[in-house]
Design a protein around this motif. Structure first.
Motif, PDB file in Angstrom:
ATOM      1  N   ASP A   1      54.221  37.932  37.717  1.00 34.90           N
ATOM      2  CA  ASP A   1      53.490  37.330  38.836  1.00 34.90           C
ATOM      3  C   ASP A   1      52.036  37.069  38.456  1.00 34.90           C
TER       4      ASP A   1
ATOM      5  N   ASP B   1      47.177  42.841  45.473  1.00 37.93           N
ATOM      6  CA  ASP B   1      48.629  42.744  45.335  1.00 37.93           C
ATOM      7  C   ASP B   1      49.093  41.430  45.941  1.00 37.93           C
ATOM      8  N   ALA B   2      50.372  41.282  46.173  1.00 37.01           N
ATOM      9  CA  ALA B   2      50.898  40.007  46.657  1.00 37.01           C
ATOM     10  C   ALA B   2      50.422  39.670  48.070  1.00 37.01           C
TER      11      ALA B   2
ATOM     12  N   ASP C   1      44.505  43.443  39.435  1.00 42.61           N
ATOM     13  CA  ASP C   1      45.709  42.870  40.040  1.00 42.61           C
ATOM     14  C   ASP C   1      46.860  43.817  39.744  1.00 42.61           C
TER      15      ASP C   1
ATOM     16  N   ARG D   1      50.024  43.454  40.681  1.00 42.29           N
ATOM     17  CA  ARG D   1      51.340  42.811  40.710  1.00 42.29           C
ATOM     18  C   ARG D   1      51.993  42.918  39.330  1.00 42.29           C
TER      19      ARG D   1
ATOM     20  N   HIS E   1      46.375  34.183  38.750  1.00 42.04           N
ATOM     21  CA  HIS E   1      45.586  35.345  39.144  1.00 42.04           C
ATOM     22  C   HIS E   1      44.123  34.953  39.314  1.00 42.04           C
TER      23      HIS E   1
END
Length: 137
Positions: free
Chosen positions: A62, A98-99, A56, A58, A67
């Motif tokens: 976040d 990512d987001a 991840d 991010r 996650h």
């Protein structure tokens, strides 16, 4: 409005044809930028078969908010500097999340250049949430 578009395309067929070709080339380029793009079900299958590791990218804030189970957190601005941490997973596919799937492709391409097998989750964590899949906090 559609009638005007059709009339324009038939009157200027060379211009319309050039537009269609350029649009197709742009789409092909964008799709090939970051290696393979995986769906949520493809990601789940690879992880369940122990053939992939989820990273991840991010920010930590976040990531802490939610996650994918078992995901490692390496923020995107530190990913290239921390590639040594991922060396033990070099035989597996590194799936970047990512987001919304906008930045993972660029980083996957960089990882491919360094010899990793890299892919990205199409749509990022948003697609994961959209499919009502679980997140861990």
């Amino acid at each position: 409005m559609v009638d005007h578009l059709i009339a324009f395309a038939t009157a200027h067929y060379l211009l319309a044809g050039a537009f269609v070709i350029l649009l197709a080339l742009l789409i092909a380029h964008e799709l090939s930028r970051g290696g393979r793009s995986l769906s949520t079900s493809e990601l789940t299958a690879l992880v369940n078969k122990d053939e992939a590791v989820v990273v991840d990218i991010r920010p930590a804030k976040d990531f802490a908010a939610g996650h994918i189970v078992g995901a490692l957190n390496i923020p995107q601005d530190k990913l290239i500097a921390r590639l040594a941490e991922l060396e033990k997973y070099k035989a597996k596919t590194i799936i970047l999340v990512d987001a919304q799937g906008q930045h993972a492709g660029t980083h996957a391409r960089e990882m491919l250049k360094t010899g990793f097998i890299a892919a990205k989750l199409s749509g990022g964590i948003s697609s994961w949430r959209g499919d009502n899949l679980p997140l861990v906090k």
